[in-house]
Design a protein around this motif. Sequence first.
Motif, short mmCIF file in Angstrom:
data_model
loop_
_atom_site.label_atom_id
_atom_site.label_comp_id
_atom_site.label_asym_id
_atom_site.label_seq_id
_atom_site.Cartn_x
_atom_site.Cartn_y
_atom_site.Cartn_z
N GLU A 182 22.92 4.07 9.51
CA GLU A 182 22.72 5.63 9.58
C GLU A 182 23.98 6.74 9.20
O GLU A 182 23.81 7.21 8.43
N LEU A 183 25.00 5.94 9.16
CA LEU A 183 26.43 6.34 8.58
C LEU A 183 26.40 6.83 7.20
O LEU A 183 26.79 7.51 6.22
N PHE A 184 25.69 5.12 6.52
CA PHE A 184 25.85 5.26 5.19
C PHE A 184 24.59 6.05 4.57
O PHE A 184 24.75 6.43 3.59
N TRP A 193 23.58 10.27 -3.61
CA TRP A 193 23.16 8.99 -4.37
C TRP A 193 22.21 8.87 -3.81
O TRP A 193 21.42 7.23 -3.65
N SER A 194 20.97 8.65 -3.54
CA SER A 194 20.01 8.78 -2.26
C SER A 194 18.44 8.53 -3.25
O SER A 194 18.06 7.66 -3.13
N VAL A 209 21.16 -5.62 8.78
CA VAL A 209 21.84 -4.55 8.05
C VAL A 209 20.66 -4.04 6.96
O VAL A 209 20.86 -2.63 7.30
N LEU A 210 20.76 -4.91 6.34
CA LEU A 210 20.06 -4.48 5.67
C LEU A 210 18.80 -3.89 5.76
O LEU A 210 17.84 -2.76 4.73
N ALA A 215 14.62 0.44 6.13
CA ALA A 215 13.76 0.89 7.03
C ALA A 215 14.19 2.52 6.53
O ALA A 215 13.40 3.55 7.03
N LEU A 216 15.56 2.81 6.92
CA LEU A 216 16.36 4.45 6.56
C LEU A 216 15.43 5.16 5.14
O LEU A 216 15.87 5.79 5.68
#
Length: 357
Positions: A182-184, A193-194, A209-210, A215-216
């Motif tokens: 979430e922080l990343f 950079w999204s 986490v990947l 999912a995010l």
Amino acid sequence: MDIVSIVAAQRLRGHYPCAMSHVSPLIIGHRGASGYRPEHTEAAYRLAFALGADAVEPDIVATRDGVLVLRHENEISGTTDVARHPEFAGLRTTKVIDGKELTGWFTEDFTWGELRTLRARERLPKLRAANTAFDGRYPIMRLRDLFRLIDESSEALRRSIGMVAEIKHASYFESIGLPLDELFVAELDDSGWSSRDGRLTMEAFELTVLEKLAALGAGGKRVFLLESSGTPEDQRRAHGAAARSYADYATEAGLYALGGVVDGISVDRSMIVQQDAAGQPQTSDLVDLAHAARLEVYTWTLRPENRFLLPAHRIGKASGTFGHWWSEFELVMGTGIDGVFADHPDLAVAVRDGLRD
């Protein structure tokens, strides 16, 4: 207008390409040009860009107040001057991180305001004594600082530079209320950079986490890091003795299963090149197997010192002496690998260019 806005506007006007364009394999500056400067410093990253790296790799951990910073590990006694700060003596402690007991100072016990007062030190001072001349000169960087630096350098050098971002100890940080995924993603959004412009690759030793990053909606390739031995921490926490090992994932069946989950794997160099019974260097078939499973393959880390080379490629007995690094780098790149991490990006670029001639 800040540099991120300027760069974004110039991309829209077609001043230079968004996506990275490179000749295979991709040359990734490992924590910057960490063979020449203390790792994860602005000087190390700027030098990596100047030496021709296509991308750079930061290791990402968090502070107590949720700021993402660039350190090899969350334990920082070996890479900063924290031990020289009496005001932080009370923060020295012992913790268990991914099953290993460590004593020292940890980023998650500092606010960013506190951590920014520290200065970086060479992580391998005995091996790379020349780099110690830079000890104490550079502060710790945040992830957002590197995003900005890459944008600035891409503009100055008229080429697109990428990032291969390693998310460190994700399960541990989540357990203490600091979800790195979430922080990343928040940092991606804040730094511009999204977008899915090909500059970003995300990697981790934990698949969970990947998957969460996907999912995010985090744009970019996802690469699963594989150790030569051991078990992923997220697997260990979830399944205990029944957890899948890294070796399981590196089998033909394991690679095909990963093909629908991630874009690639990044492996310990010993999984690509070994020494046979006669003492001669040889390569494994891992790259071919992964490519057959539609996975890209990266390896870490190409280093020229004897300590890191196969015995057949060493010169003399001193661990810090440069051996026959060209032969070993060439052996690795000759497998058709998609990317290599290098502490000395210029040396890796030279070998890649030599293979093209």
